[in-house]
Design a protein around this motif. Structure first.
Motif, PDB file in Angstrom:
ATOM      1  N   ALA A  55       0.822  -1.215   0.000  1.00  0.00           N
ATOM      2  CA  ALA A  55       0.000   0.000   0.000  1.00  0.00           C
ATOM      3  C   ALA A  55       0.855   1.263   0.000  1.00  0.00           C
ATOM      4  O   ALA A  55       0.449   2.292  -0.535  1.00  0.00           O
ATOM      5  N   ALA A  56       2.044   1.188   0.582  1.00  0.00           N
ATOM      6  CA  ALA A  56       2.887   2.374   0.726  1.00  0.00           C
ATOM      7  C   ALA A  56       4.014   2.460  -0.302  1.00  0.00           C
ATOM      8  O   ALA A  56       4.692   3.482  -0.375  1.00  0.00           O
ATOM      9  N   ARG A  57       4.211   1.435  -1.088  1.00  0.00           N
ATOM     10  CA  ARG A  57       5.419   1.353  -1.917  1.00  0.00           C
ATOM     11  C   ARG A  57       5.569   2.461  -2.949  1.00  0.00           C
ATOM     12  O   ARG A  57       6.677   2.837  -3.286  1.00  0.00           O
ATOM     13  N   ASN A  58       4.490   2.992  -3.490  1.00  0.00           N
ATOM     14  CA  ASN A  58       4.600   3.996  -4.557  1.00  0.00           C
ATOM     15  C   ASN A  58       4.511   5.430  -4.053  1.00  0.00           C
ATOM     16  O   ASN A  58       4.467   6.355  -4.861  1.00  0.00           O
ATOM     17  N   THR A 117      14.451   4.323   6.634  1.00  0.00           N
ATOM     18  CA  THR A 117      14.979   4.158   7.991  1.00  0.00           C
ATOM     19  C   THR A 117      14.990   5.505   8.711  1.00  0.00           C
ATOM     20  O   THR A 117      14.566   5.605   9.865  1.00  0.00           O
ATOM     21  N   GLN A 118      15.442   6.534   8.030  1.00  0.00           N
ATOM     22  CA  GLN A 118      15.465   7.867   8.638  1.00  0.00           C
ATOM     23  C   GLN A 118      14.047   8.368   8.915  1.00  0.00           C
ATOM     24  O   GLN A 118      13.781   8.953   9.969  1.00  0.00           O
ATOM     25  N   ALA A 119      13.128   8.110   7.990  1.00  0.00           N
ATOM     26  CA  ALA A 119      11.740   8.522   8.192  1.00  0.00           C
ATOM     27  C   ALA A 119      11.118   7.780   9.377  1.00  0.00           C
ATOM     28  O   ALA A 119      10.332   8.371  10.139  1.00  0.00           O
ATOM     29  N   MET A 120      11.461   6.508   9.556  1.00  0.00           N
ATOM     30  CA  MET A 120      10.952   5.752  10.705  1.00  0.00           C
ATOM     31  C   MET A 120      11.520   6.340  11.995  1.00  0.00           C
ATOM     32  O   MET A 120      10.801   6.478  12.988  1.00  0.00           O
ATOM     33  N   GLU A 147       4.387   6.701   7.140  1.00  0.00           N
ATOM     34  CA  GLU A 147       3.076   6.906   7.773  1.00  0.00           C
ATOM     35  C   GLU A 147       1.982   6.107   7.078  1.00  0.00           C
ATOM     36  O   GLU A 147       1.092   5.574   7.736  1.00  0.00           O
ATOM     37  N   ALA A 148       2.056   6.003   5.745  1.00  0.00           N
ATOM     38  CA  ALA A 148       1.079   5.188   5.010  1.00  0.00           C
ATOM     39  C   ALA A 148       1.215   3.719   5.399  1.00  0.00           C
ATOM     40  O   ALA A 148       0.215   3.015   5.576  1.00  0.00           O
ATOM     41  N   PHE A 149       2.461   3.244   5.531  1.00  0.00           N
ATOM     42  CA  PHE A 149       2.691   1.866   5.957  1.00  0.00           C
ATOM     43  C   PHE A 149       2.093   1.632   7.337  1.00  0.00           C
ATOM     44  O   PHE A 149       1.349   0.673   7.559  1.00  0.00           O
ATOM     45  N   LEU A 150       2.422   2.512   8.290  1.00  0.00           N
ATOM     46  CA  LEU A 150       1.940   2.340   9.664  1.00  0.00           C
ATOM     47  C   LEU A 150       0.421   2.417   9.739  1.00  0.00           C
ATOM     48  O   LEU A 150      -0.211   1.650  10.471  1.00  0.00           O
ATOM     49  N   THR A 151      -0.175   3.325   8.984  1.00  0.00           N
ATOM     50  CA  THR A 151      -1.636   3.454   8.979  1.00  0.00           C
ATOM     51  C   THR A 151      -2.276   2.209   8.380  1.00  0.00           C
ATOM     52  O   THR A 151      -3.265   1.690   8.921  1.00  0.00           O
ATOM     53  N   ALA A 152      -1.717   1.722   7.269  1.00  0.00           N
ATOM     54  CA  ALA A 152      -2.261   0.511   6.647  1.00  0.00           C
ATOM     55  C   ALA A 152      -2.090  -0.700   7.556  1.00  0.00           C
ATOM     56  O   ALA A 152      -2.934  -1.597   7.584  1.00  0.00           O
TER      57      ALA A 152
END
Length: 178
Positions: A48-51, A108-111, A60-65
Motif C-alpha cells: 500500500a505504501a510502496r509507490n 529508515t530515517q523517516a521511521m 506513515e502510510a505503511f503504519l496506517t495501513a
C-alpha cells in the motif's frame, strides 16, 4: 483404479507432504512464532505504501495501513512496540529487501523521525501505559530478545539501523523522565 494411478497419487501425496514439511520448517526457522497472517498484514501495508514518494509519507502510510489510524493512541503504541518484536522486524527486513536500495536509508530515517515525533506527542496517559507495558515481564522479555537480535546482526546492518535504534532508546529513556 489401476496400479500405476495409485502409485502416481501416492507419490504426489508424499511429495506434497514433504513440501509442506519443508515449508513449515523454513517458516519456523525464519519467522519463529510470527503467524502468516501477521506477515501478510506487513506485506499488504508495504504494498500500500510502496509507490508513495516522500519517505515520511511512505512510512506513515505503511503504519496506517498496518495498524489503523495513527490518531488513536493504541495504534501508535502497537506500532511502536512492534519495532521490538523480533519476528516483525524480520518481516520488515524482508520487505526492505524488496525495496529499491535508494529507499532503504530514507525509509529508515523517516521511521526514526516518526519515533521521535511519537515520543514528543505522547500524552501522560500514553506514557504511563507504555511504561507499564515495558515494565511487565513480557515487556522485559521482548526488550531482551530485541536487543539480542539487534546485537547479533552484522555491523553494517546495525549501522544502517542506528538512527531508529537511537530514537527507540531515547523514547524508552524518556518514559522515566517527568
Amino acid at each position: 483404479m489401476k496400479k500405476r494411478t495409485k502409485i502416481i497419487i501416492l507419490a504426489a501425496g508424499i511429495v506434497a507432504i514433504a513440501l509442506v514439511g519443508a515449508g513449515s520448517a523454513l517458516w519456523t526457522r525464519t519467522f519463529h512464532h510470527y503467524s502468516p497472517r501477521e506477515l501478510l498484514k506487513d506485506v499488504r501495508a508495504g504494498l500500500a505504501a510502496r509507490n508513495i514518494q516522500p519517505p515520511k509519507a511512505r512510512v506513515e502510510a505503511f503504519l496506517t495501513a498496518r495498524y489503523g489510524s495513527l490518531t488513536e493512541p493504541a495504534n501508535r503504541q502497537r506500532a511502536f512496540l512492534d519495532l521490538f518484536n523480533v519476528d516483525h522486524t524480520k518481516a520488515l527486513d524482508f520487505i526492505a529487501g524488496h525495496s529499491p536500495a535508494s529507499q532503504k536509508q530514507a525509509d529508515t530515517q523517516a521511521m526514526a523521525e516518526w519515533i521521535a515525533q511519537y515520543r514528543k506527542t505522547m500524552s501522560a496517559e500514553e506514557r504511563a501505559a507504555l511504561r507499564t507495558r515495558i515494565n511487565s515481564e513480557s515487556g522485559k522479555s521482548m526488550l531482551q530478545q530485541s536487543t539480542a537480535h539487534y546485537m547479533a546482526q552484522e555491523e553494517s546492518v546495525r549501522n544502517a539501523q542506528k538512527a531508529v535504534m537511537m530514537e527507540l532508546t531515547a523514547t524508552l529513556t524518556s518514559l522515566w523522565k517527568p
